[in-house]
Write a protein that holds these residues in place. Sequence first.
Motif, short mmCIF file in Angstrom:
data_model
loop_
_atom_site.label_atom_id
_atom_site.label_comp_id
_atom_site.label_asym_id
_atom_site.label_seq_id
_atom_site.Cartn_x
_atom_site.Cartn_y
_atom_site.Cartn_z
N GLU A 1 -3.43 5.21 -2.21
CA GLU A 1 -2.94 4.31 -1.17
C GLU A 1 -3.41 4.72 0.23
N SER A 2 -4.06 5.91 0.33
CA SER A 2 -4.57 6.37 1.62
C SER A 2 -6.02 5.96 1.85
N GLU A 3 -6.61 5.28 0.90
CA GLU A 3 -8.01 4.86 0.99
C GLU A 3 -8.24 4.05 2.27
N CYS B 1 -1.09 1.62 7.26
CA CYS B 1 -0.02 2.23 6.45
C CYS B 1 1.04 1.21 6.10
N ALA C 1 -0.28 -1.14 3.49
CA ALA C 1 -0.34 -0.48 2.18
C ALA C 1 1.04 -0.46 1.53
N SER C 2 2.08 -0.18 2.33
CA SER C 2 3.45 -0.17 1.81
C SER C 2 3.87 -1.57 1.35
N ARG D 1 1.90 -4.08 0.38
CA ARG D 1 1.18 -4.51 -0.83
C ARG D 1 1.80 -3.87 -2.08
N ALA D 2 2.16 -2.60 -1.97
CA ALA D 2 2.79 -1.93 -3.11
C ALA D 2 4.15 -2.55 -3.43
N GLN E 1 4.19 4.07 -7.41
CA GLN E 1 3.12 3.84 -6.44
C GLN E 1 3.24 4.78 -5.24
N ASN E 2 3.96 5.89 -5.41
CA ASN E 2 4.12 6.93 -4.40
C ASN E 2 4.93 6.48 -3.20
N CYS F 1 5.04 3.86 0.57
CA CYS F 1 4.03 4.89 0.77
C CYS F 1 3.82 5.14 2.26
N HIS F 2 3.52 6.38 2.58
CA HIS F 2 3.36 6.86 3.96
C HIS F 2 4.67 6.80 4.75
#
Length: 418
Positions: A24-26, A192, A195-196, A198-199, A231-232, A274-275
């Motif tokens: 997820e950091s990509e 970030c 990303a959160s 989308r997860a 998903q972290n 995430c993050h």
Amino acid sequence: MANFDWHAERSDLSNIALLDRAPESEGIDLRQVRLYRQGRVRQQMLKYGIDAVILSDPINIRYATGTRNMQIFSMRNAPSRYLLLTANRSILFEFTGCLHLGEGYETVDEVRPSKTASFVAAGPDIHLRERAWAAEMNDLITELVGKGATLGLERLNANVSIALRELGLTIVDAQKPVEMARAIKSPEEMKCINASLRATEIGVGKLREAIRPGLTETALWSVLHQSIIEQNGDYCETRLLSAGQRTNPWFQETASYVIGENELIALDTDVVGCHGYYSDFSRTFHSGPGKPSGVQRDLYKVAHEQVHYNMGILRPGMSFREYADRAWDIPAKYYANRYYLSAHGCGMTGEYPYLYHHGDFPDAGYDGIVEPGMTICVESYIGEDGGAQGVKLEQQLLITDTGIELLSRFPFEEEMLA
């Protein structure tokens, strides 16, 4: 980005390496994110004349440094880890046995063991621990910024605060500078947040697919929670999923209620993903197997209208008062059960600003300016006072230089809008 080498040296398996190089950091420069956030806190400290802050809220520590450790435990057992931040020094006091978790961060100059000043740790002589804690911190602050410094605090025992003041420090509330810092997101920080989101949308999709009569609310809610964790993501901050008659009034925590046929199921994600970023949108579903009733569709359409109307008026430069005056007028039959806010800031949690309804502004509201870089969640709950059901909808968006950008992409229910 190269694939992670799981057989690399131990140093490559550190906490920061795994987080920065996770899937997820990509495409995200997390170093830049951390430095931006710490810089924001320091800018606000300078603006408000604060020489040093001690942060003990784990969310604020993560914002200012990027470090995390037992978030929920740390919230309940403050101060078990804390951060001393000055204009040019960042010292993380980490929980017993956890000093390694703060290593490798460009935002942390030094990691020291914390000394927990809580009753469960210190026992009946807690006042002695508190005074010793205060004396040690006063000595360190004096060494770093001079005697009689202005110190900002946001979450500390009352006796610790009193002791620090008695030692000659000027104590001020750090909530304002920290919240004002957090309110404006950088472009890299927005990666970030997305990303959160989308997860979380993947998790909500799985939850929606799992809906069926006969399932309990808790079983359904667990589908989202499992997806977030795998998903972290960090955790779900609330348990706001309810069905049937438990959708009215709102704020009934997920329980063992068995979902019936053709009932509404309302969800507020409240995901710290995430993050560490908050993914906060709301949707209401229908359990089937039949079609939604006319009453259910009407509730949904009204909530949908409220959210989209209020999204349509938001713009940079607008005052909070102007927003309240121009916001959607809630019909009288839904007013008593209105959501307590019209909209709110969103970052690593729900945050500044709160935008109140017109009717609540005189008692609860405060003024300010909607600024580019703010992420805002626009809320709606529609259900009659004493009614049998209700609808919760919410969208997350970014304030841009020219208007808004929609962040939450999970679709609304077409059959509810038909």
